[in-house]
Design a protein around this motif. Structure first.
Motif, mmCIF file in Angstrom:
data_model
loop_
_atom_site.group_PDB
_atom_site.id
_atom_site.type_symbol
_atom_site.label_atom_id
_atom_site.label_comp_id
_atom_site.label_asym_id
_atom_site.label_seq_id
_atom_site.Cartn_x
_atom_site.Cartn_y
_atom_site.Cartn_z
ATOM 1 N N ALA B 26 -8.365 13.754 27.479
ATOM 2 C CA ALA B 26 -7.470 13.116 28.324
ATOM 3 C C ALA B 26 -7.822 13.029 29.699
ATOM 4 O O ALA B 26 -8.062 13.921 30.260
ATOM 5 C CB ALA B 26 -6.052 13.206 28.081
ATOM 6 N N LEU B 27 -7.679 11.947 30.436
ATOM 7 C CA LEU B 27 -7.891 11.825 31.844
ATOM 8 C C LEU B 27 -6.824 11.163 32.258
ATOM 9 O O LEU B 27 -5.925 10.163 31.845
ATOM 10 C CB LEU B 27 -9.264 10.821 32.274
ATOM 11 N N ASP B 71 -21.066 15.943 17.984
ATOM 12 C CA ASP B 71 -20.267 17.066 19.033
ATOM 13 C C ASP B 71 -20.063 16.468 20.179
ATOM 14 O O ASP B 71 -20.500 15.376 20.507
ATOM 15 C CB ASP B 71 -21.128 18.236 19.000
ATOM 16 N N LEU B 72 -19.168 16.752 21.052
ATOM 17 C CA LEU B 72 -18.747 16.244 22.277
ATOM 18 C C LEU B 72 -19.460 17.074 23.330
ATOM 19 O O LEU B 72 -19.401 18.463 23.149
ATOM 20 C CB LEU B 72 -17.380 16.114 22.645
ATOM 21 N N GLY B 73 -19.905 16.519 24.423
ATOM 22 C CA GLY B 73 -20.492 17.341 25.396
ATOM 23 C C GLY B 73 -20.413 16.727 26.799
ATOM 24 O O GLY B 73 -19.715 15.660 26.800
ATOM 25 N N ARG B 80 -15.641 17.031 28.468
ATOM 26 C CA ARG B 80 -16.660 16.768 27.400
ATOM 27 C C ARG B 80 -16.368 15.367 26.728
ATOM 28 O O ARG B 80 -15.639 15.319 25.784
ATOM 29 C CB ARG B 80 -16.494 17.819 26.473
ATOM 30 N N GLU B 81 -16.966 14.336 27.310
ATOM 31 C CA GLU B 81 -16.860 12.875 26.799
ATOM 32 C C GLU B 81 -18.038 12.321 26.447
ATOM 33 O O GLU B 81 -17.900 11.012 26.182
ATOM 34 C CB GLU B 81 -15.626 12.283 27.610
ATOM 35 N N VAL B 117 -22.984 21.308 21.020
ATOM 36 C CA VAL B 117 -23.722 20.769 22.228
ATOM 37 C C VAL B 117 -22.868 21.423 23.589
ATOM 38 O O VAL B 117 -21.697 21.418 23.382
ATOM 39 C CB VAL B 117 -23.455 19.440 22.545
ATOM 40 N N SER B 118 -23.596 22.252 24.569
ATOM 41 C CA SER B 118 -22.786 22.900 25.755
ATOM 42 C C SER B 118 -23.741 22.550 26.990
ATOM 43 O O SER B 118 -24.814 22.942 26.996
ATOM 44 C CB SER B 118 -22.607 24.242 25.417
ATOM 45 N N GLY B 119 -23.265 21.568 27.947
ATOM 46 C CA GLY B 119 -24.102 21.436 29.046
ATOM 47 C C GLY B 119 -25.438 20.815 28.683
ATOM 48 O O GLY B 119 -25.463 19.757 27.752
ATOM 49 N N ALA B 120 -26.460 21.437 29.037
ATOM 50 C CA ALA B 120 -28.003 21.000 28.542
ATOM 51 C C ALA B 120 -28.442 21.722 27.530
ATOM 52 O O ALA B 120 -29.506 21.502 26.944
ATOM 53 C CB ALA B 120 -28.901 21.216 29.914
ATOM 54 N N ASP B 121 -27.448 22.555 26.831
ATOM 55 C CA ASP B 121 -27.929 23.287 25.645
ATOM 56 C C ASP B 121 -27.732 22.530 24.348
ATOM 57 O O ASP B 121 -26.513 21.855 24.101
ATOM 58 C CB ASP B 121 -27.337 24.723 25.508
ATOM 59 N N LEU B 122 -28.641 22.418 23.541
ATOM 60 C CA LEU B 122 -28.201 21.803 22.124
ATOM 61 C C LEU B 122 -28.718 22.805 20.915
ATOM 62 O O LEU B 122 -29.707 23.347 21.125
ATOM 63 C CB LEU B 122 -29.141 20.671 22.116
#
Lengths: 712, 714
Positions: B26-27, B71-73, B80-81, B117-122
């Motif tokens: 949510a924003l 996944d959301l990242g 994480r959108e 997915v996390s940041g630039a890591d897949l």
């Protein structure tokens, strides 16, 4: 959403289908049911208070509200109602395998106690046809019997098999009640007094019947089917994997029309619209439902629907008030509607996708999908196959594809000819081909619709096209026409005259037998594939038809089928079945013998019981006197007597079972003699045979069976 | 079920897989925020927003290749959108406006089935393979011993790196460090789903298993701590999805669980921090995704679920139901009505199109060149061994209503009734002497609207073959699809982590010219739950437990050599028969040797003893119930009975229930004792089949000592 208005736990087991409500004092309704140990319990929560309020129905006083009636025999049916013109309260009727008891609960006295040799599997109370007094009609082993309030036998007739359910309703719309009888040969028969006016064939034992309104009635079968008939037309039916224990008509949603309430073996109760069978209400018990009845159990002028489970749980439901109409299930019916519509939308989208993808075309290499030529059509054929060394005689249904596609499996859904409701042929992977032969052995001579589903595809497919075809198996499919009828004709015969052209009879033959090339003359001979000999058919130029077979049942079936094809209302016939009649004569002698043995055994038993009483008194005396040796001796004697008594009981019960079997076959014989005729001559034969049996005139009995009348 | 309340009009989107729906973060302020869900059907990505008490599609990608996971990242430190989806071995990224910003081809031989997915890591997993990429560049690689079902990563101050955790089919969670296994965690069932208990940070990982268990583990650098475990005592379905969300509003995350039998559950924590069931609701089909969120009314948190056929539903819990204002009900009803009208219009239009389609299809049947090929419909099926009653459960789910089901088996099995099934079953006559070799032919005719069927099947060890299910949905043009399920020779065995070394064991050794892959394939053929892929190591050991008797089996093998040991002599006998048959098929000469321990037979009989005694006593008690009840009715009360009989009467309901639950249990035990008897003497070179009748006599008047004596004396 509807909830029970009251719930009771009665702490007594309830035998299935043996629940009723009676106002034995004329005012207070009492739930009455058969329970274990040959007892009937009467629940009367109203006794103490003068004007008990509805909320008194609570759990705490339950046990003291119940009185038990000792019947000392396994109860087989139960009913409460008023037969006599000047009785105050309802009479309780309790049937067993040997007796019918009419009992005044209020005065604690027997009104009558009659022996009924054919047993009482079902009971119904009320007026039948023109018979003046209301009757208690019981259905037993192939027999129907009606008693008036004083226990006089006012009505008797026979029916095709053991009776399992009865109901009275104005079936013909003439303002008088007919008797509907459901029996173990899967038929629902309608009797206008002792005249059989209609017959509906179902596919399992008819276990319950109930009157809905007008000429409409509900029925339940032993295979889990319930449904509604209007006269001879079935309105709807549904089948469940559970069994319907009890059905009852009650207007639960308050729309002025009764619904069919069903209590199921898994504890479910549901109410279904009489028009569509749609469920409008359901509830669940923790054990099987034993009975569904109605009554003003709270004494507030409103009738409740009352359901009782086999564990003794009782729930009452008030019908919905006007404003509540139509919303018994749940408040979220709108959301249900959305679900239903979306599901339909999904279905249509998927179907559309099927057509679109199909139109795009697929590569032939993708054989898993089961690509078949679009013009593939299945061919089916029925033929009669006599017995061979490896296979018994059967009707063969052959199904084949016209091209290189194969049939992976065939499912046939049909009623009454398979063990379950379906039959499957699934060839092993090595035996796959474009042709499947299904042997069918119909156990009875009935016409059957075969609903065939064939899975068609390639040898390695994992998805197949399903072809759905319906074929009809004619009534007499297990008979093979003989080209050379030189064998000696059977000894049994029935002959009758019809006022019809031979072509009409030929037409009937072609429709009802499996004849590969058809026949052109009505003079034909068939061999039974069930090993019951020959059936020969002969029609003289004067319209005299002679049917020769040793199978009297088959003769009856043929006569009934032909008569209904030719729309004949009355048909008299002459018949002779020497072998069968001889067997019957032996049976009649046996009946007399069994009766004699029965009387002797009863006398012996009375003697024994007297002896036991005196020994028991002596043993007790000895104990009081402190003479232990004598007491022991007496008890040993008692032990021996007891053993003798048990042995005698076994003999008596064997004798009784043999007697019942004989009586059943006598009743069946009368029914069979009747079935060789149609309409009035048929009823005449049945009642004349009955009189002959009553007066023990064996010769007259056979005269009637042969000639159709007692005279001549 | 009355303790739920739909506060939002449901929507159907299309068939969904496991973990296919996520609530976007949510924003802005709570009152004005948009509530949006990303949802995957088998072929499209959808964004749904909640407006006017109903789900409204915002965008939908064009149908394409089958999409598996999502996944959301987003860049670290931002919400994480960003939406990542995988299909085949390709990963794509979308913004929440539906714009594709990334396409990455992982070049794997198999399809990706789990992703984090996390940041630039897949992090992606494809059956046995794990791969880690950073900025789309290869980092780490790992080959797992069994299939990987799910992946998540934990990060906290206590851990040096982002630590991947793999849920593997062989009942372990594998924790990795770079390309190597740091350690593994044994869990009670095959794990199917992993979720972080705290979405932002923390080392706590929630897992659910295919046999319906749930647990929480705390991941450390070198070892893990099991926090709690919830057994599946009520025999609910396997877990497909879970979420941690504070639905009750007490500041502690509750656990939301969706199962494959349609059960939705919410577990909260009591004062002693033990998980307790707070809410349960049963939907009619398997729950593939579950999320907690505020969707219906402004201040109420809800459980949002997606099911197999694509129903998205919001449920509030009981406590909030009373607070639902009448105005909302009214608005809801209005909303529903307009929805109904729209649907009806749509249906009418569709019907026209479908009629056209039907006509065209009919026309092709006149053509001699055209072919008919109906696309494959998707079936969600599961065939699993239930530990509790040592029987197999088969569940089948189709996106439209099922018309009928045909079950065919070429091996003797018993089909058991399942209470909640409403379909009418009918057994067809099948003569196994016939060339078609059918042992079971049964049809299920389903009631309208049945999309899910559950069946139970009981197998006999030593008898093996294939069970086939032909499913025909109510869909034109009518087609049916067949699914096959193997009944393996040791069908009642289940993998375990270890065995009891103290038991007397029988040994079977094989030596011969066979490869590692060959002997592995034979073991796969004999035993359930062995990965099909040949292990990467040079030799391997698997442990098994017989779910019915509790006996054990150890299988160790490598190229040219195999050793099997079990305390149950029948297990060894079956293995020896099947293995030599398989070897003969491949024309490989086996040198088989046995080391039979006679004590093992008495040991197994002693293991069976308590079960047998319990069953016999139960049967005896159940037999007495009716007679005792009759006496009670006769005498008016039960006070004159001896206490033993009185207690039978008091417990009659539970006794009957217990007896009903285990049909033919006694017969199965008898069968296994008979097998044990025959097998014991088979290894001695004696045929004792003629003495089986005396054995059965002894069993009829069962006493452990006389049975042991009989086994020893013959």
């Amino acid at each position: 959403m509807m909830v029970p208005i009251f719930t009771l736990k009665l702490n007594h087991k309830i035998n299935p289908r043996m629940v009723t409500i009676g106002k034995f004092d004329g005012v207070h309704p009492c739930l009455t049911a058969a329970t274990q140990a040959g007892k009937v319990f009467i629940h009367n929560p109203h006794v103490r208070g003068q004007k008990p309020a509805a909320h008194r129905l609570t759990q705490s006083t339950l046990d003291s509200d119940i009185s038990l009636l000792n019947i000392n025999q396994a109860v087989t049916c139960l009913a409460a109602g008023k037969l006599g013109p000047d009785t105050v309260g309802d009479t309780l009727f309790v049937g067993s395998q040997t007796n019918l008891l009419a009992y005044d609960v209020h005065d604690n006295a027997d009104i009558f106690y009659r022996e009924v040799t054919d047993g009482a599997n079902a009971i119904v109370l009320g007026k039948l046809g023109n018979i003046r007094s209301p009757l208690a009609i019981i259905g037993g082993n192939c027999a129907l019997q009606g008693f008036d309030h004083d226990g006089n036998d006012q009505f008797w007739t026979v029916t095709g098999d053991n009776v399992r359910s009865l109901v009275l309703c104005d079936f013909t719309g003439d303002g008088k009640n007919e008797l509907l009888v459901g029996s173990e040969d899967f038929d629902i028969r309608v009797f206008k007094e002792d005249e059989l006016v209609s017959e509906m064939t179902e596919n399992e034992t008819v276990t319950s019947l109930c009157h809905m309104h007008g000429s409409r009635f509900g029925y339940a079968l032993a295979n889990g089917t319930v449904g509604v008939y209007d006269r001879t037309a079935r309105y709807w039916r549904i089948k469940s994997k559970n069994h319907a224990m009890s059905i009852h008509a009650f207007d639960l949603n308050g729309d002025g029309v009764v619904e069919l309430i069903t209590g199921w073996s898994n504890g479910k109760v549901d109410a279904r619209s009489d028009r569509t069978g749609e469920v409008i209400f359901k509830d669940n018990f923790s054990s099987a439902v034993a009975g569904v009845v109605e009554g003003d159990y709270r004494l507030d002028g409103q009738k409740e629907l009352i359901c009782a489970s086999t564990d003794g749980e009782v729930r009452g439901y008030l019908p919905a008030s006007k404003d509540q109409k139509g919303s018994l299930m749940d408040s979220s019916s709108e959301q249900e509607l959305i679900r239903e519509l979306s599901q339909r939308k999904q279905n249509l989208l998927l179907e559309l996708r099927n057509y679109e993808e199909n139109a795009k075309g697929v590569s032939q290499t993708n054989s898993e999908v089961g690509v078949i030529p679009a013009n593939t059509q299945l061919q089916t054929a029925l033929s009669v196959k006599p017995a061979t060394e490896v296979q018994r005689a059967h009707v063969e249904l052959s199904i084949s594809t016209p091209n290189e596609t194969i049939i992976r499996a065939v499912l046939i859904f049909a009623e009454g000819i398979f063990e379950g409701e379906s039959h499957v042929v699934h060839p092993s992977a090595q035996n796959l081909s474009g042709c499947v032969r299904v042997p069918i052995v119909p156990p009875k001579d009935i016409p059957v619709d075969l609903h065939i589903k064939a899975f068609v595809g390639g040898k390695c497919s994992t998805q197949f096209h399903v072809f759905e075809i319906t074929r009809q198996l004619p009534r007499f499919s297990m008979y093979q026409i003989l080209a050379d009828p030189s064998a000696a004709p059977p000894g049994g015969r029935v002959s009758f005259s019809v006022n019809e052209r031979p072509q009409r009879v030929v037409m009937w033959l072609n429709q009802n037998f499996l004849l590969p090339e058809g026949v052109e003359t009505p003079n034909v001979t068939f061999a039974s594939l069930r090993g019951r000999g020959l059936l020969s058919f002969n029609m003289a130029s004067n319209g005299q038809i002679t049917l020769r077979t040793d199978d009297i049942d088959l003769a009856g079936d043929v006569v009934q089928s032909l008569a209904s094809f030719l729309a004949m209302e009355d048909l008299s016939a002459e018949a002779d079945f020497p072998t069968y009649f001889e067997e019957l004569r032996t049976t009649l002698t046996e009946v007399d013998e069994f009766h004699a043995v029965h009387q002797k055994l009863t006398a012996d038993m009375a003697e024994h019981s007297n002896y036991i009483r005196s020994v028991l008194v002596q043993a007790e005396d000895a104990r009081l006197m402190g003479d232990m040796t004598a007491m022991k001796k007496r008890h040993r004697q008692l032990y021996d007597l007891n053993r003798d008594l048990i042995n005698e009981y076994k003999i008596r019960s064997n004798n009784h079972n043999a007697l019942v079997a004989c009586l059943k076959s006598v009743n069946q014989a009368i029914q069979r003699a009747g079935r060789l005729r149609v309409g009035k001559p048929k009823n005449h034969v049945i009642s004349a045979c009955r009189d002959a049996i009553k007066s023990n005139n064996v010769n007259a009995l056979f005269r009637i069976m042969r000639g159709g009348t007692a005279s001549s | 079920n009355s303790n739920h309340h739909c506060s939002i009009v449901p929507l159907q989107v299309g068939v969904t897989s496991q973990k296919s729906m996520r609530l976007l973060p949510a924003l802005g302020k709570k009152a004005t925020q948009k509530v949006e869900f990303v949802l995957l059907t088998h072929h499209s990505l959808l964004l749904l927003s909640v407006k006017r008490l109903s789900f409204q599609p915002v965008f939908k990608t064009l149908p394409g290749q089958k999409i598996c996971r999502m996944d959301l990242g987003g860049a670290l430190g931002t919400p994480r959108e960003k939406i990542f989806v995988c299909s085949g071995s390709q990963v794509r990224g979308f913004t929440k406006k539906g714009k594709q910003f990334l396409t990455f081809e992982a070049n794997l031989t198999e399809s990706i089935n789990a992703m984090y997915v996390s940041g630039a890591d897949l992090f992606v997993c494809a059956s046995y393979i794990y791969n880690h990429y950073c900025d789309c560049k290869d980092q780490d690689y790992f080959l797992s011993g069994d299939k990987i079902n799910d992946i998540t990563c934990v990060s906290s101050e206590k851990l040096p790196h982002l630590t991947p955790v793999l849920a593997c089919q062989d009942r372990v969670l594998r924790v990795l460090q770079g390309s190597t296994l740091a350690y593994d965690i044994e869990v009670p069932g095959p794990p199917s789903v992993l979720e972080l208990y705290n979405k932002d940070a923390g080392e706590e990982v929630l897992y659910g298993t295919t046999d319906g268990r749930l647990g929480l583990v705390q991941i450390g650098e070198h070892s893990a701590v099991a926090k709690w475990e919830i057994d599946n005592d009520n025999k609910k379905g396997g877990i497909l999805c879970a979420d941690a969300y504070d639905i009750v509003g007490d500041g502690v995350n509750d656990i939301l669980v969706g199962r494959d039998d349609g059960t939705v559950q919410v577990y909260g924590f009591d004062s002693s921090n033990e998980p307790t069931l707070r809410f349960e609701h049963v939907l009619s089909e398997s729950v593939t995704s579950i999320q907690g969120g505020c969707v219906g009314k402004e201040s109420y948190d809800e459980v949002v679920t997606a099911t197999y056929t694509g129903w998205v539903t919001g449920l509030t819990t009981e406590s909030q139901k009373t607070e639902a204002a009448a105005g909302d009900e009214f608005r809801m009803s209005k909303e529903t009505q307009s929805k109904v009208e729209a649907l009806r219009a749509e249906l009418e239009q569709l019907q026209g199109k479908v009629l056209q389609g039907r006509e065209q299809y009919q026309q092709t049947t006149q053509s001699s060149t055209a072919v008919s090929a109906v696309p494959v419909f998707s079936i969600n099926d599961k065939f699993t061994l239930c530990q509790d009653d040592a029987s197999y459960s088969l569940t089948l789910e189709v996106q439209t209503a099922i018309d009928n089901l045909l079950l065919q088996s070429d091996v003797p099995i018993d089909l058991l009734d399942v209470d909640k099934n409403s379909a009418v079953v009918s057994f067809s006559e099948c003569d196994p002497e016939q060339p078609n070799g059918n042992f079971l032919l049964a049809t299920y005719r389903c009631q309208a609207n049945t999309t899910r069927l559950e069946l139970k099947v009981r197998s006999i060890e030593g008898q093996y073959g294939t069970l086939q299910a032909y499913i025909t949905p109510r869909l034109q043009p009518k087609t049916c699809q067949v699914r096959q399920y193997q009944i393996k020779p040791l069908s009642l065995h289940q993998r375990t982590h270890s065995i009891d070394p103290a038991r007397p064991m029988n040994r079977l050794s094989l030596v011969g010219q066979f490869s590692f892959a060959e002997i592995h394939s034979w073991v796969v053929f004999c035993l359930p739950e062995v990965p099909e892929k040949t292990p990467a190591e040079d030799d391997i050991t698997f442990y098994f437990r017989n779910t019915f008797l509790g006996t054990q089996l150890e299988a160790t093998y490598c190229k040219g050599e195999g050793h099997f040991q079990s305390d149950n002599i029948s297990t060894i006998s079956i293995l020896s028969d099947v293995l030599s048959k398989e070897a003969t098929k491949k024309k490989i000469n086996l040198n088989i040797s046995y080391d039979i321990n006679d004590d093992s037979v008495s040991h197994t009989l002693r293991m069976i003893h308590p079960k047998l005694e319990y069953q016999l006593l139960l049967a005896k008690k159940v037999q007495l119930v009716d007679a005792l009840r009759e006496l009670q009715v006769h005498e008016g009360n039960a006070s004159f009975l001896i206490p033993e009989y009185r207690s039978i009467l008091d417990e009659s309901a539970s006794l009957l229930e217990e007896y009903k639950k285990q049909p033919a249990h006694l017969e199965r035990l008898y069968g296994m004792i008979t097998d044990l008897f025959i097998d014991k003497f088979k290894f001695k070179g004696q045929n004792v089949k003629t003495k089986v009748s005396s054995l059965l006599e002894i069993l009829d008047n069962y006493d452990l000592n006389s049975l042991l004596e009989f086994f020893n004396d013959v």
